[in-house]
Motif scaffolding. Structure first.
Motif: not given
Length: 204
Positions: A98-120
């Motif tokens: 994710a490329l973020i030019a406005d970090p003050a408005r960075c979406p919640a971390f939960a909006a991005f892929s967190q990986g999985t236990p098998a494939y972190p």
């Protein structure tokens, strides 16, 4: 636009490798700021350092998400497609980077892929263009690659950044890795970095 699109790395192999190594070094030595020199001249608001990491880290197999300011400028998408071939996705959870030019408005971390236990390693890496980046202040971190503690002052960032990072680290080995870029500088914060004090990162 044609002139802009033609201006990627002057020496794609060597420059790309140098930027890639700098990014990997930044993540292996969390919080340590290192130089990031580039002559790229991408379309605004894509700053040269953000563009350099995009060109070095992404390709046709790495979906990329752009935040609102970057999506609003069609020349940015054209530049990235031309130089990387990376598919640009609409949903943050589909992105490898994710490329973020406005970090003050960075979406919640939960909006991005967190990986999985098998494939972190399928989690997302966020690359944030910040105005402040120094080791002179800011919250302290400990963990692999850090001798004692490391302070990292980056901003502007959302007001809840400290709690976001604490939750991100607590999810290890899942979670996000972060790269911060500023003028000629780069720092990394992998999910393994443990916050020593839950003080809010200063916003500037």
């Amino acid at each position: 636009m044609a002139h802009t699109l033609a201006h990627g790395f002057a020496d794609p192999v060597h420059e790309g490798q140098a930027v890639f190594r700098a990014a990997m070094d930044a993540l292996s030595r969390p919080g340590q700021i290192r130089p990031l020199a580039t002559t790229l001249a991408p379309p605004a608001p894509l700053i040269p350092e953000l563009a350099a990491l995009a060109l070095a880290l992404t390709d046709a197999d790495t979906p990329v998400w752009l935040d609102a300011p970057l999506r609003a400028e069609p020349a940015v998408a054209a530049f990235l497609r031309f130089h990387t071939g990376a598919p640009l996705v609409d949903a943050p959870d589909r992105a490898a980077f994710a490329l973020i030019a406005d970090p003050a408005r960075c979406p919640a971390f939960a909006a991005f892929s967190q990986g999985t236990p098998a494939y972190p390693d399928t989690s997302a890496t966020l690359i944030l263009a910040v105005e402040t980046l120094s080791n002179s202040a800011g919250p302290a971190f400990a963990g692999p690659g850090i001798r004692g503690t490391a302070h990292l002052d980056a901003g502007p960032l959302p007001a809840d950044w400290a709690s976001r990072w604490a939750a991100n680290h607590a999810a290890f080995p899942l979670g996000l890795d972060l790269l911060f870029v500023a003028s000629a500088r780069l720092a990394g914060l992998p999910r393994s970095a443990r916050p020593v004090a839950l003080e809010a990162m200063p916003c500037t």
